[in-house]
Design a protein around this motif. Sequence first.
Motif, PDB file in Angstrom:
ATOM      1  N   ASN A  67       0.832  -1.236   0.023  1.00  0.00           N
ATOM      2  CA  ASN A  67      -0.145   0.012  -0.082  1.00  0.00           C
ATOM      3  C   ASN A  67       0.846   1.357  -0.146  1.00  0.00           C
ATOM      4  O   ASN A  67       0.562   2.131  -0.792  1.00  0.00           O
ATOM      5  CB  ASN A  67      -1.008   0.068   1.180  1.00  0.00           C
ATOM      6  N   ASN A  71       1.359   4.114  -3.292  1.00  0.00           N
ATOM      7  CA  ASN A  71       1.066   5.369  -2.961  1.00  0.00           C
ATOM      8  C   ASN A  71       2.442   6.395  -3.325  1.00  0.00           C
ATOM      9  O   ASN A  71       2.069   7.472  -3.881  1.00  0.00           O
ATOM     10  CB  ASN A  71       0.535   5.890  -1.526  1.00  0.00           C
ATOM     11  N   ALA A  74       2.376   5.876  -7.713  1.00  0.00           N
ATOM     12  CA  ALA A  74       1.196   6.035  -8.363  1.00  0.00           C
ATOM     13  C   ALA A  74       1.449   7.538  -9.246  1.00  0.00           C
ATOM     14  O   ALA A  74       2.280   8.433  -8.775  1.00  0.00           O
ATOM     15  CB  ALA A  74      -0.092   6.534  -7.371  1.00  0.00           C
ATOM     16  N   LEU A 119      -6.769   1.183 -10.171  1.00  0.00           N
ATOM     17  CA  LEU A 119      -6.208   1.772  -8.737  1.00  0.00           C
ATOM     18  C   LEU A 119      -7.176   2.461  -8.021  1.00  0.00           C
ATOM     19  O   LEU A 119      -7.511   3.749  -8.501  1.00  0.00           O
ATOM     20  CB  LEU A 119      -4.975   2.524  -9.293  1.00  0.00           C
ATOM     21  N   SER A 121      -9.137   4.694  -4.931  1.00  0.00           N
ATOM     22  CA  SER A 121      -8.521   5.587  -3.792  1.00  0.00           C
ATOM     23  C   SER A 121      -9.587   6.004  -3.158  1.00  0.00           C
ATOM     24  O   SER A 121     -10.843   5.700  -3.359  1.00  0.00           O
ATOM     25  CB  SER A 121      -8.103   6.866  -4.757  1.00  0.00           C
ATOM     26  N   LYS A 125      -6.109   8.963  -1.438  1.00  0.00           N
ATOM     27  CA  LYS A 125      -4.839   7.841  -0.877  1.00  0.00           C
ATOM     28  C   LYS A 125      -5.340   6.769  -1.611  1.00  0.00           C
ATOM     29  O   LYS A 125      -6.451   6.029  -1.408  1.00  0.00           O
ATOM     30  CB  LYS A 125      -5.078   7.777   0.563  1.00  0.00           C
ATOM     31  N   TYR A 126      -4.240   5.863  -2.181  1.00  0.00           N
ATOM     32  CA  TYR A 126      -4.574   4.681  -3.045  1.00  0.00           C
ATOM     33  C   TYR A 126      -4.482   3.688  -2.178  1.00  0.00           C
ATOM     34  O   TYR A 126      -3.684   3.357  -1.042  1.00  0.00           O
ATOM     35  CB  TYR A 126      -3.659   4.805  -4.079  1.00  0.00           C
ATOM     36  N   VAL A 128      -5.037  -1.198  -3.024  1.00  0.00           N
ATOM     37  CA  VAL A 128      -4.974  -1.935  -4.144  1.00  0.00           C
ATOM     38  C   VAL A 128      -5.803  -3.139  -4.132  1.00  0.00           C
ATOM     39  O   VAL A 128      -6.432  -3.670  -4.916  1.00  0.00           O
ATOM     40  CB  VAL A 128      -3.470  -2.798  -4.201  1.00  0.00           C
ATOM     41  N   ASN A 190     -11.152  -4.482  -4.742  1.00  0.00           N
ATOM     42  CA  ASN A 190     -10.790  -4.261  -5.970  1.00  0.00           C
ATOM     43  C   ASN A 190     -10.398  -5.802  -6.448  1.00  0.00           C
ATOM     44  O   ASN A 190      -9.595  -5.954  -7.476  1.00  0.00           O
ATOM     45  CB  ASN A 190      -9.535  -3.255  -6.141  1.00  0.00           C
ATOM     46  N   GLN A 277      -9.398   4.573 -10.471  1.00  0.00           N
ATOM     47  CA  GLN A 277      -8.445   5.060 -11.713  1.00  0.00           C
ATOM     48  C   GLN A 277      -8.477   3.724 -12.611  1.00  0.00           C
ATOM     49  O   GLN A 277      -7.539   3.113 -12.219  1.00  0.00           O
ATOM     50  CB  GLN A 277      -7.216   5.586 -11.463  1.00  0.00           C
ATOM     51  N   LEU A 281      -2.298   1.233 -12.690  1.00  0.00           N
ATOM     52  CA  LEU A 281      -1.253   0.771 -11.948  1.00  0.00           C
ATOM     53  C   LEU A 281      -0.507  -0.506 -12.868  1.00  0.00           C
ATOM     54  O   LEU A 281      -1.351  -1.534 -12.975  1.00  0.00           O
ATOM     55  CB  LEU A 281      -1.604   0.168 -10.462  1.00  0.00           C
TER      56      LEU A 281
END
Length: 290
Positions: A67, A71, A74, A119, A121, A125-126, A128, A190, A277, A281
């Motif tokens: 994680n 971030n 990205a 990706l 968020s 903040k991203y 996965v 995800n 997004q 990634l």
Amino acid sequence: MSNTVVILNPAARSEKAKRWRARVESVARGCIICATSRAGEAETLARHAAQEGFEKIVAAGGDGTINEVVNGLAGSNAALGLLPIGTMNVFATELGLPAHDLKLCWNIIQGENTRLVDLPSANGKYFVQLAGVGLDAQVVKETSLAFKRSFGPLSYLISAAQIAARQPPKLFIESESTSVDEASFVLIGNGRLYGGPFPFFKHPVIDDGWLDVVLFKRLGYVEIIKSVQTVVFGLDISAPDIEYFQTEHLRVTSAQDVPLELDGELAGTCPIDFRIQKKGLRVLAPVSAT
């Protein structure tokens, strides 16, 4: 591999950590290896590596390390590589990578099979694999590092049992993809897996452009815990007090101070805006990854 940097967690302070570092160094010969010493450092190291032009940035650790690294990289052209050596390696399992088999994982990193995955968020903040608002974030918040070191994954179950008697928060849901406007607990995925090798989300693909959302409606914590078990071991999500849908955007608010977890790490409180997004990634993954 001068184009590759490895970010290793933890730093070599215990005998176990020293053994892991020795194993990483044995497979990553000729690469720069940066060991972290504090929370958040992996993100900073990954950002600097991406800015310096490294093409492959490898996270050697568990989901929390991944994680942070994501971030950091990205928005760059760098690809993420994985050496899954953490207690929890859910994202690596999702991709079909064998946990703790460093030689095989390193061979994959040396290859050129790059998969573009989504990706997601939360408030910029991203993450996965997974986000949670409510119960599981509260468990993460109340499970100390010392407790995790003593009991491992069992520590989360102990904390959950202690929290179960409390009244859950009221979460207000905004999304064009559901008619539900209130819930007690929200999980956003995800991928398929949650909490280990458990296929919690039933219809996700990590590059399909959708967030997979499970809402637990006006339930108490004990009922939520029972419902989680039903979902994990069921073929589909069909209980009347659980709503499953896919969306590109979700907003969760509350009048209470409700925590958020991203990939098993605390990451703030409500209000929270979730977005995705699409194929944002690049990940070095097995050719057969689904």
